[in-house]
Design an enzyme around this catalytic site. Sequence first.
Site, short mmCIF file in Angstrom:
data_model
loop_
_atom_site.label_atom_id
_atom_site.label_comp_id
_atom_site.label_asym_id
_atom_site.label_seq_id
_atom_site.Cartn_x
_atom_site.Cartn_y
_atom_site.Cartn_z
CG HIS A 193 -2.09 0.93 1.02
ND1 HIS A 193 -2.04 2.27 1.34
CD2 HIS A 193 -3.31 0.72 0.48
CE1 HIS A 193 -3.19 2.83 1.02
NE2 HIS A 193 -3.97 1.91 0.50
CG ASP A 248 -8.17 -4.20 -4.35
OD1 ASP A 248 -9.39 -3.99 -4.20
OD2 ASP A 248 -7.40 -3.40 -4.91
C1 LIG Z 1 -7.69 -0.39 -3.09
C2 LIG Z 1 -6.33 -0.15 -3.60
O1 LIG Z 1 -6.16 0.56 -4.56
S1 LIG Z 1 -5.08 -0.84 -2.71
C3 LIG Z 1 -3.74 -1.00 -3.87
C4 LIG Z 1 -4.05 -2.05 -4.90
N1 LIG Z 1 -2.87 -2.31 -5.73
C5 LIG Z 1 -2.19 -3.47 -5.67
O2 LIG Z 1 -2.51 -4.37 -4.92
C6 LIG Z 1 -1.05 -3.60 -6.62
C7 LIG Z 1 0.18 -4.21 -5.97
N2 LIG Z 1 0.80 -3.25 -5.07
C8 LIG Z 1 1.59 -2.27 -5.55
O3 LIG Z 1 1.91 -2.17 -6.75
C9 LIG Z 1 2.13 -1.24 -4.56
O4 LIG Z 1 2.24 -1.80 -3.27
C10 LIG Z 1 1.23 0.03 -4.50
C11 LIG Z 1 0.99 0.59 -5.91
C12 LIG Z 1 -0.10 -0.28 -3.85
C13 LIG Z 1 1.95 1.07 -3.66
O5 LIG Z 1 3.12 1.44 -4.35
P1 LIG Z 1 4.33 2.18 -3.62
O6 LIG Z 1 3.78 3.22 -2.72
O7 LIG Z 1 5.27 2.60 -4.67
O8 LIG Z 1 4.92 0.98 -2.75
P2 LIG Z 1 6.10 1.00 -1.69
O9 LIG Z 1 6.85 2.29 -1.73
O10 LIG Z 1 5.54 0.57 -0.40
O11 LIG Z 1 7.05 -0.17 -2.26
C14 LIG Z 1 8.17 -0.56 -1.51
C15 LIG Z 1 8.85 -1.73 -2.18
O12 LIG Z 1 8.00 -2.88 -2.13
C16 LIG Z 1 7.78 -3.39 -3.42
N3 LIG Z 1 6.40 -3.79 -3.51
C17 LIG Z 1 5.33 -3.05 -3.14
N4 LIG Z 1 4.21 -3.73 -3.38
C18 LIG Z 1 4.58 -4.91 -3.91
C19 LIG Z 1 3.87 -6.03 -4.35
N5 LIG Z 1 2.52 -6.04 -4.33
N6 LIG Z 1 4.53 -7.08 -4.83
C20 LIG Z 1 5.88 -7.08 -4.86
N7 LIG Z 1 6.62 -6.04 -4.44
C21 LIG Z 1 5.97 -4.97 -3.98
C22 LIG Z 1 8.03 -2.22 -4.34
O13 LIG Z 1 8.37 -2.66 -5.65
C23 LIG Z 1 9.16 -1.53 -3.65
O14 LIG Z 1 10.37 -2.22 -3.93
P3 LIG Z 1 11.72 -1.44 -4.28
O15 LIG Z 1 11.98 -0.58 -3.10
O16 LIG Z 1 12.68 -2.54 -4.50
O17 LIG Z 1 11.37 -0.67 -5.51
O1 LIG Z 2 -5.35 4.82 -0.83
C1 LIG Z 2 -4.86 4.28 -1.84
O2 LIG Z 2 -3.80 4.67 -2.38
C2 LIG Z 2 -5.52 3.12 -2.47
C3 LIG Z 2 -6.60 2.52 -1.65
O3 LIG Z 2 -6.36 1.75 -0.76
C4 LIG Z 2 -7.97 2.94 -1.92
O4 LIG Z 2 -8.20 3.84 -2.74
O5 LIG Z 2 -8.89 2.37 -1.30
#
Ligand SMILES: CC(=O)SCCNC(=O)CCNC(=O)[C@H](O)C(C)(C)COP(=O)(O)OP(=O)(O)OC[C@H]1O[C@@H](n2cnc3c(N)ncnc32)[C@H](O)[C@@H]1OP(=O)(O)O
Ligand SMILES: O=C([O-])CC(=O)C(=O)O
Length: 375
Positions: free
Chosen positions: A260, A311
């Site tokens: 997240h 999710d």
């Molecule tokens: C309701 C919603 O919208 S909730 C979000 C739904 N989205 C997802 O589930 C998609 C998968 N998750 C992701 O892509 C990301 O965690 C996001 C987009 C939600 C957040 O992105 P960011 O804020 O950039 O994540 P964050 O800074 O915490 O990432 C830290 C590290 O963990 C890694 N990481 C974060 N999430 C994941 C994941 N789901 N799988 C593998 N690695 C991950 C990143 O690649 C990053 O690695 P790095 O430092 O080597 O580049």
């Molecule tokens: O807050 C976010 O970046 C994504 C999320 O969890 C939502 O929109 O429910």
Amino acid sequence: MVDKALGGAGLRGQSAGETALCTVGKSGTGLTYRGYDIAELADKVSFEEVAYLLLKGELPDAEQLDAYRSKLKNLRGLPQPLKTVLEQIPADAHPMDVMRTGCSMLGNLETEAGFQDQADIADRLLAAFPSIICYWYRYSHDGVRIVTETEDEQIGAHFLRLLHGKAPSELHAKVMDVSLILYAEHEFNASTFTARVCASTLSDMHSCITGAIGSLRGPLHGGANEAAMELIEGMQDEQDAIATLKQKLADKEKIMGFGHAIYRESDPRNAIIKGWSAKLAEEFGDDRLYRVSVACEQTMWEEKKLFCNADFFHASAYHFMGIPTKLFTPIFVCSRLTGWAAHVMEQRANNRIIRPSADYTGPEPRDVPALNERR
Ligand SMILES: CC(=O)SCCNC(=O)CCNC(=O)[C@H](O)C(C)(C)COP(=O)(O)OP(=O)(O)OC[C@H]1O[C@@H](n2cnc3c(N)ncnc32)[C@H](O)[C@@H]1OP(=O)(O)O
Ligand SMILES: O=C([O-])CC(=O)C(=O)O
């Protein structure tokens, strides 16, 4: 000091404005709507009460709730020109594109004449969105033109009835209601921010919401619940889940439904939907998807200290209720519309056009060469 994970690109960790609607990662379990903790809301109230809270400012009393439910029930019908448009959209279209078109078309038919209409437009979209997606789905997949007006008091039960053509069980109606509450609002997430940027130009409500739908569609945001389903449905058992995830992580793949942008250790919505997914698995009679989901959760924490976001367990929960995977993100739209519209109204009430600056990384100033001097 700025948390490293919250610094850097993507405007992470920077305040982009004020809101009275929601806190994320601050108090209680970490998520509040207008001061109320998400766990208490999911336990004690219905989605219509949450919609009222977000859109009108306070929880309704019994009389206000009755009136609100009646109003929404009366707004479930779709105008014929919108049905005609929905009937043109092919069965293999992405349902989020159907939502985007449906919202945009309604904007042509029921245009917001001025901001004095905004509350009514929000209520209309709240009532009409389940009708739009289910009308298209049932027409394109089953060849039936459904009647979108039902007597269901609750939007979750209404959605399931439109989709399946029969009344849902009490358990399914309850889980849909909770799910809509969990997805309703989340501060300045990408889709809400899209809506606010659009609102800041003094554009109309339908444009703000149509843009937000486009942002929610992506797999890094709302589209993750569908991507999570695609991940778990191929897993045979817990051992398979563990091996698959380890391989994906070794291949540096992103695992959808985990991590997240704001929460660092857990997403408070996960424990709630996970609990309901467990109950649904028991009723469903085959708990494979629940078991592999739990194995994924444990593996991701052990391997990467990454946790399930809202999710991940929604995937199994929706599947157990017989909802086709491609309708997962449109359900998110039917819920988040409340948060989006509330943010549009909040932006309008204290507006300045959102227009940040950029750090330039291009060439130094230079002369324009004549056409024959360019390579
Ligand atoms: C309701 C919603 O919208 S909730 C979000 C739904 N989205 C997802 O589930 C998609 C998968 N998750 C992701 O892509 C990301 O965690 C996001 C987009 C939600 C957040 O992105 P960011 O804020 O950039 O994540 P964050 O800074 O915490 O990432 C830290 C590290 O963990 C890694 N990481 C974060 N999430 C994941 C994941 N789901 N799988 C593998 N690695 C991950 C990143 O690649 C990053 O690695 P790095 O430092 O080597 O580049
Ligand atoms: O807050 C976010 O970046 C994504 C999320 O969890 C939502 O929109 O429910």
